[in-house]
Write a protein that holds these residues in place. Structure first.
Motif, PDB file in Angstrom:
ATOM      1  N   THR A   2       0.814  -1.139   0.030  1.00 37.97           N
ATOM      2  CA  THR A   2      -0.020   0.018  -0.098  1.00 37.97           C
ATOM      3  C   THR A   2       0.791   1.191  -0.075  1.00 37.97           C
ATOM      4  OG1 THR A   2      -1.626  -1.061   1.360  1.00 37.97           O
ATOM      5  CG2 THR A   2      -1.610   1.416   1.285  1.00 37.97           C
ATOM      6  N   SER A   3       0.420   2.261  -0.713  1.00 39.00           N
ATOM      7  CA  SER A   3       1.040   3.524  -0.674  1.00 39.00           C
ATOM      8  C   SER A   3       0.239   4.666  -0.270  1.00 39.00           C
ATOM      9  CB  SER A   3       1.741   4.052  -2.112  1.00 39.00           C
ATOM     10  OG  SER A   3       0.732   4.015  -3.085  1.00 39.00           O
ATOM     11  N   PHE A   4       0.698   5.642   0.292  1.00 40.13           N
ATOM     12  CA  PHE A   4      -0.190   6.592   0.774  1.00 40.13           C
ATOM     13  C   PHE A   4       0.099   8.119   0.287  1.00 40.13           C
ATOM     14  CE2 PHE A   4       0.942   3.399   4.087  1.00 40.13           C
ATOM     15  CZ  PHE A   4      -0.336   3.148   4.388  1.00 40.13           C
ATOM     16  N   TYR A   5      -1.161   8.494   0.111  1.00 39.92           N
ATOM     17  CA  TYR A   5      -0.894  10.167  -0.046  1.00 39.92           C
ATOM     18  C   TYR A   5      -0.468  10.958   0.826  1.00 39.92           C
ATOM     19  CZ  TYR A   5      -4.014   9.251  -3.917  1.00 39.92           C
ATOM     20  OH  TYR A   5      -4.614   8.593  -5.029  1.00 39.92           O
ATOM     21  N   GLN A   8      -2.734  11.626   3.890  1.00 35.27           N
ATOM     22  CA  GLN A   8      -2.913  10.479   4.750  1.00 35.27           C
ATOM     23  C   GLN A   8      -1.896  10.448   5.728  1.00 35.27           C
ATOM     24  OE1 GLN A   8      -3.266   7.545   1.537  1.00 35.27           O
ATOM     25  NE2 GLN A   8      -5.099   7.144   1.758  1.00 35.27           N
ATOM     26  N   VAL A   9      -0.484  10.701   5.203  1.00 33.00           N
ATOM     27  CA  VAL A   9       0.414  10.719   6.191  1.00 33.00           C
ATOM     28  C   VAL A   9       0.409  11.858   7.305  1.00 33.00           C
ATOM     29  CG1 VAL A   9       3.152  11.011   6.457  1.00 33.00           C
ATOM     30  CG2 VAL A   9       2.058   9.636   4.621  1.00 33.00           C
ATOM     31  N   TYR A  12      -2.245  10.995   9.408  1.00 33.72           N
ATOM     32  CA  TYR A  12      -1.671   9.759  10.886  1.00 33.72           C
ATOM     33  C   TYR A  12      -1.008  10.725  11.644  1.00 33.72           C
ATOM     34  CZ  TYR A  12       1.627   6.688  12.765  1.00 33.72           C
ATOM     35  OH  TYR A  12       2.356   6.028  13.757  1.00 33.72           O
ATOM     36  N   THR A  19      -5.953   6.843  10.459  1.00 33.32           N
ATOM     37  CA  THR A  19      -5.678   5.742   9.694  1.00 33.32           C
ATOM     38  C   THR A  19      -6.411   4.222  10.076  1.00 33.32           C
ATOM     39  OG1 THR A  19      -3.216   6.281   9.597  1.00 33.32           O
ATOM     40  CG2 THR A  19      -3.711   3.973   8.924  1.00 33.32           C
ATOM     41  N   TYR A  23      -9.020   3.519   6.987  1.00 32.83           N
ATOM     42  CA  TYR A  23      -8.534   2.510   6.027  1.00 32.83           C
ATOM     43  C   TYR A  23      -8.570   1.099   6.854  1.00 32.83           C
ATOM     44  CZ  TYR A  23      -6.774   6.470   4.146  1.00 32.83           C
ATOM     45  OH  TYR A  23      -7.061   7.572   3.440  1.00 32.83           O
ATOM     46  N   THR A 158       4.966   6.075   7.512  1.00 33.00           N
ATOM     47  CA  THR A 158       4.318   5.038   6.365  1.00 33.00           C
ATOM     48  C   THR A 158       4.297   3.581   6.780  1.00 33.00           C
ATOM     49  OG1 THR A 158       6.031   4.740   5.029  1.00 33.00           O
ATOM     50  CG2 THR A 158       4.331   6.554   4.649  1.00 33.00           C
ATOM     51  N   MET A 161       1.738   3.205   9.706  1.00 33.19           N
ATOM     52  CA  MET A 161       0.433   3.183   8.968  1.00 33.19           C
ATOM     53  C   MET A 161       0.042   1.772   8.457  1.00 33.19           C
ATOM     54  SD  MET A 161       0.582   6.840   7.252  1.00 33.19           S
ATOM     55  CE  MET A 161      -1.094   6.831   6.328  1.00 33.19           C
TER      56      MET A 161
END
Length: 191
Positions: A2-5, A8-9, A12, A19, A23, A158, A161
């Motif tokens: 999974t990669s995050f925008y 989203q970081v 978090y 998160t 998610y 990340t 997360m």
């Protein structure tokens, strides 16, 4: 994987429970209800259109990419502008629908740190600074230093997360309880 925008970081870092709720439990925030978010998106789109042919000579821009989408195993996102500078380094530039008040919000810095990692991965170039343009203060340009420690913190975030998502782990809430007052999840969060 999974990669995050970057957003989203940032969520978090504001509170790890974002998160979890968004998610793991898949409860959307519905942030479109908030006028400032919507207006910011509109102004952002207008500024991108107005500045397509504008090079920032005073900061040594050699080349730029506008509204550039990038992805890596950990992150993904669209940067308002990716700048190639005279010294061979690269830098992200982000427009903010905000007034300059002699300080930079931590969320703005975190977004630039995420973009720095994406640029380094995509372009194979060093990123040691980024730029913010405050559209409600006559397009004031502010330079933000970006160091390796800041980029490492984004990578650690990340990883944490992913752990929350993969293990369905309910994290501790933020220690800053004032943040809970405006949280979109405040009505369902266990304090």
């Amino acid at each position: 994987m999974t990669s995050f925008y970057p957003s989203q970081v940032i969520e978090y870092l504001y509170c790890p429970r974002y998160t979890y709720f968004e998610y793991v439990l898949r409860i959307p925030q519905n942030e479109e209800k908030y006028h400032k978010v919507q207006r910011g998106r509109e102004v952002h789109d207008e500024k991108l259109e107005q500045n397509k042919n504008y090079l920032r000579k005073k900061i040594g821009v050699q080349q730029k990419w506008i509204d550039h989408y990038m992805g890596s195993p950990q992150l993904r996102g669209k940067v308002d502008e990716v700048l190639s500078l005279e010294d061979g380094s690269y830098a992200p530039l982000d427009y903010k629908f905000a007034v300059w008040k002699d300080r930079v919000f931590e969320t703005y810095k975190q977004q630039l740190y995420c973009y720095a990692l994406l640029i380094e991965e995509t372009f194979g170039a060093n990123v040691n600074k980024g730029f913010l343009v405050y559209t409600r203060s006559k397009h004031k340009l502010v330079e933000i230093p970006i160091n390796q420690t800041s980029k490492n913190e984004v990578m650690e975030s990340t990883e944490k997360m992913l752990e929350i998502i993969e293990r369905n782990k309910f994290p501790k809430a933020t220690t800053y309880k004032k943040r809970c007052l405006n949280c979109t999840y405040r009505n369902i969060c266990i304090k």
